[in-house]
Design a protein around this motif. Structure first.
Motif, PDB file in Angstrom:
ATOM      1  N   GLU A 225     -26.729 -42.755  -1.287  1.00  0.00           N
ATOM      2  CA  GLU A 225     -26.430 -43.504  -2.510  1.00  0.00           C
ATOM      3  C   GLU A 225     -27.601 -43.423  -3.488  1.00  0.00           C
ATOM      4  N   TYR A 226     -28.827 -43.583  -2.988  1.00  0.00           N
ATOM      5  CA  TYR A 226     -29.996 -43.455  -3.862  1.00  0.00           C
ATOM      6  C   TYR A 226     -30.141 -42.022  -4.369  1.00  0.00           C
ATOM      7  N   ALA A 227     -29.841 -41.058  -3.499  1.00  0.00           N
ATOM      8  CA  ALA A 227     -29.926 -39.652  -3.918  1.00  0.00           C
ATOM      9  C   ALA A 227     -28.898 -39.352  -5.006  1.00  0.00           C
ATOM     10  N   ALA A 228     -27.742 -39.978  -4.915  1.00  0.00           N
ATOM     11  CA  ALA A 228     -26.724 -39.797  -5.952  1.00  0.00           C
ATOM     12  C   ALA A 228     -27.210 -40.329  -7.291  1.00  0.00           C
ATOM     13  N   LEU A 229     -27.819 -41.517  -7.264  1.00  0.00           N
ATOM     14  CA  LEU A 229     -28.337 -42.106  -8.507  1.00  0.00           C
ATOM     15  C   LEU A 229     -29.433 -41.238  -9.107  1.00  0.00           C
ATOM     16  N   ALA A 230     -30.324 -40.714  -8.244  1.00  0.00           N
ATOM     17  CA  ALA A 230     -31.415 -39.868  -8.736  1.00  0.00           C
ATOM     18  C   ALA A 230     -30.870 -38.568  -9.321  1.00  0.00           C
ATOM     19  N   ASN A 231     -29.895 -37.979  -8.670  1.00  0.00           N
ATOM     20  CA  ASN A 231     -29.281 -36.756  -9.194  1.00  0.00           C
ATOM     21  C   ASN A 231     -28.627 -37.005 -10.543  1.00  0.00           C
ATOM     22  N   PHE A 232     -27.992 -38.150 -10.696  1.00  0.00           N
ATOM     23  CA  PHE A 232     -27.355 -38.498 -11.969  1.00  0.00           C
ATOM     24  C   PHE A 232     -28.409 -38.591 -13.072  1.00  0.00           C
ATOM     25  N   VAL A 234     -31.266 -37.033 -13.283  1.00  0.00           N
ATOM     26  CA  VAL A 234     -31.876 -35.750 -13.658  1.00  0.00           C
ATOM     27  C   VAL A 234     -30.846 -34.774 -14.204  1.00  0.00           C
ATOM     28  N   GLY A 235     -29.607 -35.260 -14.439  1.00  0.00           N
ATOM     29  CA  GLY A 235     -28.614 -34.425 -15.093  1.00  0.00           C
ATOM     30  C   GLY A 235     -27.700 -33.662 -14.165  1.00  0.00           C
ATOM     31  N   ASN A 236     -27.502 -34.170 -12.936  1.00  0.00           N
ATOM     32  CA  ASN A 236     -26.577 -33.531 -11.986  1.00  0.00           C
ATOM     33  C   ASN A 236     -25.457 -34.506 -11.613  1.00  0.00           C
ATOM     34  N   PRO A 237     -24.589 -34.877 -12.564  1.00  0.00           N
ATOM     35  CA  PRO A 237     -23.549 -35.879 -12.277  1.00  0.00           C
ATOM     36  C   PRO A 237     -22.553 -35.416 -11.219  1.00  0.00           C
ATOM     37  N   LYS A 238     -22.250 -34.111 -11.168  1.00  0.00           N
ATOM     38  CA  LYS A 238     -21.287 -33.615 -10.191  1.00  0.00           C
ATOM     39  C   LYS A 238     -21.812 -33.797  -8.774  1.00  0.00           C
ATOM     40  N   LYS A 239     -23.075 -33.494  -8.569  1.00  0.00           N
ATOM     41  CA  LYS A 239     -23.667 -33.665  -7.244  1.00  0.00           C
ATOM     42  C   LYS A 239     -23.719 -35.140  -6.873  1.00  0.00           C
ATOM     43  N   ALA A 240     -23.998 -35.990  -7.858  1.00  0.00           N
ATOM     44  CA  ALA A 240     -24.010 -37.436  -7.616  1.00  0.00           C
ATOM     45  C   ALA A 240     -22.639 -37.907  -7.142  1.00  0.00           C
ATOM     46  N   GLU A 241     -21.592 -37.415  -7.812  1.00  0.00           N
ATOM     47  CA  GLU A 241     -20.223 -37.795  -7.446  1.00  0.00           C
ATOM     48  C   GLU A 241     -19.883 -37.331  -6.028  1.00  0.00           C
ATOM     49  N   ASN A 242     -20.277 -36.103  -5.691  1.00  0.00           N
ATOM     50  CA  ASN A 242     -20.006 -35.574  -4.354  1.00  0.00           C
ATOM     51  C   ASN A 242     -20.688 -36.400  -3.268  1.00  0.00           C
ATOM     52  N   LEU A 243     -21.932 -36.799  -3.519  1.00  0.00           N
ATOM     53  CA  LEU A 243     -22.657 -37.608  -2.540  1.00  0.00           C
ATOM     54  C   LEU A 243     -21.984 -38.957  -2.327  1.00  0.00           C
ATOM     55  N   LEU A 244     -21.546 -39.583  -3.403  1.00  0.00           N
ATOM     56  CA  LEU A 244     -20.888 -40.885  -3.291  1.00  0.00           C
ATOM     57  C   LEU A 244     -19.537 -40.759  -2.576  1.00  0.00           C
ATOM     58  N   ASN A 245     -18.816 -39.701  -2.844  1.00  0.00           N
ATOM     59  CA  ASN A 245     -17.526 -39.500  -2.175  1.00  0.00           C
ATOM     60  C   ASN A 245     -17.707 -39.261  -0.677  1.00  0.00           C
ATOM     61  N   ARG A 246     -18.810 -38.607  -0.294  1.00  0.00           N
ATOM     62  CA  ARG A 246     -19.076 -38.387   1.122  1.00  0.00           C
ATOM     63  C   ARG A 246     -19.320 -39.710   1.842  1.00  0.00           C
ATOM     64  N   ILE A 247     -19.888 -40.678   1.103  1.00  0.00           N
ATOM     65  CA  ILE A 247     -20.079 -42.008   1.684  1.00  0.00           C
ATOM     66  C   ILE A 247     -18.739 -42.721   1.842  1.00  0.00           C
ATOM     67  N   ALA A 256     -20.918 -47.913  -2.561  1.00  0.00           N
ATOM     68  CA  ALA A 256     -20.870 -46.673  -3.335  1.00  0.00           C
ATOM     69  C   ALA A 256     -19.659 -46.655  -4.260  1.00  0.00           C
ATOM     70  N   GLN A 257     -18.643 -47.443  -3.932  1.00  0.00           N
ATOM     71  CA  GLN A 257     -17.455 -47.532  -4.782  1.00  0.00           C
ATOM     72  C   GLN A 257     -17.823 -48.126  -6.142  1.00  0.00           C
ATOM     73  N   GLN A 258     -18.618 -49.202  -6.119  1.00  0.00           N
ATOM     74  CA  GLN A 258     -19.065 -49.803  -7.375  1.00  0.00           C
ATOM     75  C   GLN A 258     -20.048 -48.887  -8.108  1.00  0.00           C
ATOM     76  N   THR A 259     -20.893 -48.205  -7.332  1.00  0.00           N
ATOM     77  CA  THR A 259     -21.854 -47.270  -7.936  1.00  0.00           C
ATOM     78  C   THR A 259     -21.120 -46.150  -8.668  1.00  0.00           C
ATOM     79  N   LEU A 260     -20.049 -45.650  -8.068  1.00  0.00           N
ATOM     80  CA  LEU A 260     -19.267 -44.578  -8.686  1.00  0.00           C
ATOM     81  C   LEU A 260     -18.647 -45.038 -10.002  1.00  0.00           C
TER      82      LEU A 260
END
Length: 531
Positions: A225-232, A234-247, A256-260
């Motif tokens: 979840e923290y890695a998703a936020l950090a990716n978002f 630095v400009g990687n929203p797709k990777k952030a979304e993938n990480l949250l969906n894996r959770i 992670a549902q609220q984070t998404l």
């Protein structure tokens, strides 16, 4: 009770020892970190004593309960309960236990719990009187680690494994510690470096999973979840979304549902390169002990003995190492012995060390991360400081009347001082008679790794050598500032860096270092805009 009183006396005695060290910024000085180590040792001792006292009390309760249990079992074995209580002595003992013994032996000690109250008072005194570290201290230490990585190109995985600058140390980090560093860096806005530490935490946790599978899955999700936020960020929203969906696949009710949903309503950060100063490349290169290649002048600098500088050095000549010509920068070896240095530390210990600041507008001084150390100031009244004032006069040829008190500084976790001049040029403090004409810097300790003094415009680095003195002029003979003397104190990787600075002012040196008939400031004009 006597044991408990002794415990509190020990704690109070410790408070008296450290009462002068109250304050924050522990991470900015290794000496202050030693105070923290003493605090933790006292916490360890006090906690062990508290647990021993609680254990003794618990054993007393257990013995008493077992005794009553045996009495009841015996009564049931020997006769019926009514026959047992029909005996007057048995009846007396039962009433006595209920009226007195249970209160005195069990109830009152449990309610009063004197060891717990004394331990609570001890903790309160530690956290208030001793300047206990807070969240900002933790962030300061984390920033120090990130600074070391930036300057010395230290990889996150090597650092976590205890490999620093090519040396392997016993200290290694667990996944929880790597995760905490990643979280702190995220809070500080260093998202790229945060991702590195979160990845390391994820790798370590996967390599050594928790025994409890549910707990293990929760920890892995927290890191993702923290890695998703950090990716978002630095400009990687797709990777952030993938990480949250894996959770959310195995844990649909995870936060992670609220984070998404939160990220869906925000613009992702821009994948921009970090801004760097013009001196950054030279600074990091020199801190790593690497110079730019230069054409040979045909006159290599050589060490020499100088017994003519002053009569004081006739029998024991100065050991001079010239490290640069024009401007002249010399290292004088063996100027202070261990006994003199210890005396300096003893003088400094009598005073309060404060976080080093940098000069601002109109003489104001502010604390910034470009300078991470603590300092105090020593006058020249003590015997050791009197001898140092003579050394400075004899070596420099300048008048000590135009000198500031000696600044004793100690660097902490990743302690540094980014490139800066020692002269003021503008906004000269009101109590100064002239600008800082020269710098005399004593190295008061060796440093295991890092901590070089570097001159970014001169392609020069100097490793700290205990007892040595480095001296240079900050002003030309015309009293114009010499911009070539821009210098820095590199971050300390391992060890403790202690220095003593003395700055001489130009206002008292008219006959000691007179001006030339023509200005010599042209020598540094070519360097003003160089790196």
């Amino acid at each position: 009770m006597a044991h408990q009183s002794w415990f509190w006396v020990v704690a109070s005695f410790s408070f008296l020892i450290w009462s002068e060290a109250v304050g924050g910024e522990f991470y900015s000085s290794v000496d202050r970190m030693q105070d923290l180590a003493q605090v933790e040792q006292e916490l360890l001792n006090a906690t062990r004593l508290y647990l021993e006292q609680q254990q003794q009390q618990l054993e007393l309760y257990i013995r008493y309960v077992e005794q009553i249990k045996e009495e009841h079992e015996w009564a049931m074995e020997q006769a019926h309960l009514d026959e047992y209580l029909g005996h007057p002595l048995h009846a007396f003992r039962l009433i006595k236990r209920l009226v007195q013994d249970w209160d005195a032996v069990v109830f009152e000690p449990i309610v009063a719990n004197e060891p717990k109250e004394e331990f609570r008072q001890f903790l309160e005194a530690v956290t208030t009187d001793l300047g206990y570290p807070n969240h900002l201290e933790l962030q300061g230490a984390v920033k120090g680690l990130a600074r070391l990585q930036n300057v010395y190109n230290l990889s996150t995985s090597h650092l976590a494994e205890g490999e620093i600058g090519g040396y392997i140390y016993d200290s290694v980090l667990e996944w929880r510690e790597c995760y905490e560093i990643g979280v702190q860096l995220f809070d500080l806005g260093d998202y790229r470096r945060s991702l590195e530490w979160l990845q390391e935490a994820f790798t370590l946790l996967r390599r050594n999973p928790e025994e409890d599978e549910e707990q293990h899955a929760r920890y892995m999700s927290d890191i993702r979840e923290y890695a998703a936020l950090a990716n978002f960020e630095v400009g990687n929203p797709k990777k952030a979304e993938n990480l949250l969906n894996r959770i959310l696949e195995p844990l649909p009710n995870h936060t992670a549902q609220q984070t998404l949903k939160y990220l869906e309503n925000r613009e992702p950060g821009k994948n921009l390169k970090e801004k760097t100063h013009s001196w950054s490349a030279n600074y990091t290169r020199l801190c790593q002990g690497r110079r730019l290649s230069e054409e040979s002048t045909g006159h290599p600098l050589k060490c020499f003995l100088d017994g003519k500088r002053h009569a004081y050095y006739t029998l024991a000549p100065l050991q001079v190492e010239p490290v640069h010509l024009d401007p002249d920068i010399n290292v004088y070896h063996g100027m202070l012995n261990s006994e003199q240095i210890l005396s300096i530390f003893e003088e400094a210990d009598k005073l309060e060390m404060i976080r080093s600041a940098v000069a601002g507008t109109e003489g104001a001084r502010t604390v910034k991360d470009l300078r991470v150390s603590q300092q105090t100031w020593l006058n020249y009244t003590s015997p050791v400081m009197g001898s140092i004032s003579r050394i400075i006069q004899f070596v420099s040829g300048l008048d000590i009347a135009g000198a500031e008190w000696m600044q004793v500084a100690n660097y902490g976790v990743g302690g540094q001082y980014e490139p800066h001049p020692d002269y003021f040029e503008v906004n000269l403090p009101k109590d100064f008679l002239g600008d800082r004409i020269s710098t005399s810097m004593f190295y008061l300790s060796d440093v295991e790794q890092g901590g070089y003094t570097v001159f970014t415009k001169l392609n020069l680095f100097l490793p700290p050598v205990k007892g040595a003195l480095v001296m240079w002029h900050n002003l030309h003979r015309s009293l114009d500032v010499d911009v070539r003397t821009l210098h820095a104190g590199c971050p300390v990787i391992v060890g403790s860096k202690r220095i003593g600075n003395i700055w001489m002012h130009s206002g008292y040196q008219e006959f000691r270092r007179p001006c030339n008939l023509t200005s010599d400031s042209y020598k540094s004009l070519a360097y003003r805009d160089s790196v």
